[in-house]
Write a protein that holds these residues in place. Structure first.
Motif, PDB file in Angstrom:
ATOM      1  N   LEU A  75       0.818  -1.216   0.000  1.00 25.38           N
ATOM      2  CA  LEU A  75       0.000   0.000   0.000  1.00 25.38           C
ATOM      3  C   LEU A  75       0.856   1.272   0.000  1.00 25.38           C
ATOM      4  O   LEU A  75       0.312   2.365   0.071  1.00 25.38           O
ATOM      5  N   ARG A  76       2.140   1.125  -0.043  1.00 26.51           N
ATOM      6  CA  ARG A  76       3.044   2.276   0.025  1.00 26.51           C
ATOM      7  C   ARG A  76       2.757   3.311  -1.070  1.00 26.51           C
ATOM      8  O   ARG A  76       2.894   4.496  -0.845  1.00 26.51           O
ATOM      9  N   GLY A  77       2.331   2.869  -2.211  1.00 26.58           N
ATOM     10  CA  GLY A  77       2.043   3.773  -3.317  1.00 26.58           C
ATOM     11  C   GLY A  77       0.709   4.489  -3.185  1.00 26.58           C
ATOM     12  O   GLY A  77       0.403   5.406  -3.961  1.00 26.58           O
ATOM     13  N   ARG A  78      -0.117   4.098  -2.256  1.00 23.04           N
ATOM     14  CA  ARG A  78      -1.429   4.715  -2.010  1.00 23.04           C
ATOM     15  C   ARG A  78      -1.414   5.360  -0.620  1.00 23.04           C
ATOM     16  O   ARG A  78      -1.749   4.714   0.368  1.00 23.04           O
ATOM     17  N   PRO A  79      -1.045   6.632  -0.528  1.00 25.21           N
ATOM     18  CA  PRO A  79      -0.846   7.273   0.782  1.00 25.21           C
ATOM     19  C   PRO A  79      -2.064   7.240   1.696  1.00 25.21           C
ATOM     20  O   PRO A  79      -1.933   7.011   2.892  1.00 25.21           O
ATOM     21  N   ARG A  80      -3.243   7.448   1.145  1.00 27.94           N
ATOM     22  CA  ARG A  80      -4.448   7.474   1.987  1.00 27.94           C
ATOM     23  C   ARG A  80      -4.754   6.085   2.549  1.00 27.94           C
ATOM     24  O   ARG A  80      -5.035   5.929   3.738  1.00 27.94           O
ATOM     25  N   THR A  81      -4.698   5.072   1.707  1.00 25.85           N
ATOM     26  CA  THR A  81      -4.943   3.700   2.149  1.00 25.85           C
ATOM     27  C   THR A  81      -3.867   3.257   3.133  1.00 25.85           C
ATOM     28  O   THR A  81      -4.155   2.576   4.133  1.00 25.85           O
ATOM     29  N   PHE A  82      -2.624   3.657   2.866  1.00 28.09           N
ATOM     30  CA  PHE A  82      -1.515   3.336   3.767  1.00 28.09           C
ATOM     31  C   PHE A  82      -1.737   3.972   5.139  1.00 28.09           C
ATOM     32  O   PHE A  82      -1.494   3.339   6.170  1.00 28.09           O
TER      33      PHE A  82
END
Length: 160
Positions: A75-82
C-alpha cells in the motif's frame, strides 16, 4: 528520550547480571560444595519477568518487534490507504495493550495478598511489569496516532 532509553538499558543489564550471578552462584555452590542458595530461583524468576517486559517496552520505539509488513508494504504507493492501514494497526496494538494491562492489573490485585515463599516479596511484583509495559507501549502508540507518525517498514532482511 535518550536518558529514558539509557536508564532502561541499564536496568536490563542489571537484571541480566543479577540473574547470572544468582543462577551461576547457585550452580557452583550446588555442584561444588553440595549446598545452595534457596532464594536463587525466586530472584532469577522475578528478574527474568522484569527483564522481558522492560525489553519489550524498549523494543517498541526502536521498531524491533516482529512486524509483518508485506501486505502494508504493498500500500506504500497509495498514501491514503496506507494511512488508514497504519491507523488500524496502531489501534489493534492499543487494543492489545488495553487487554494486557487489564489482565495484568487483575493479577496484581490477586498478588497483593500473597507473598513468595523464600524471599517474601509481594507476588504483585510478578505481573506488575506487564502492567507497566502495556501502559508505556500504549502511551507510545497514542503519541504515534496523534502525531500521525508513518509506519516504519524498515524491517528488511539484513545481510552481513
Amino acid at each position: 528520550m535518550k536518558a529514558l532509553r539509557h536508564l532502561g538499558e541499564t536496568l536490563l543489564a542489571l537484571c541480566l547480571a543479577g540473574m547470572v550471578i544468582a543462577v551461576f552462584g547457585n550452580v557452583v555452590l550446588r555442584y561444588g560444595f553440595n549446598s545452595g542458595i534457596n532464594a536463587s530461583e525466586e530472584l532469577s524468576r522475578l528478574l527474568f519477568v522484569w527483564m522481558v517486559f522492560l525489553g519489550a517496552t524498549l523494543a517498541y520505539p526502536a521498531g524491533q518487534h516482529m512486524a509483518f509488513t508485506s501486505l502494508v508494504g504493498l500500500l506504500r504507493g497509495r498514501p491514503r490507504t496506507f494511512a488508514i492501514a497504519t491507523l488500524a494497526i496502531r489501534l489493534l496494538v492499543l487494543l492489545a495493550c488495553v487487554l494486557l494491562g487489564r489482565g495484568a492489573w487483575q493479577q496484581v490485585e490477586v498478588g497483593m495478598s500473597s507473598h513468595s515463599v523464600v524471599l517474601n516479596y509481594s507476588m504483585a511484583l510478578l505481573p506488575l511489569p506487564a502492567l507497566l509495559a502495556s501502559a508505556a507501549i500504549g502511551l507510545m502508540v497514542v503519541v504515534e496516532i496523534v502525531r500521525r507518525t508513518p509506519l516504519d517498514l524498515g524491517h528488511e532482511l539484513e545481510m552481513e
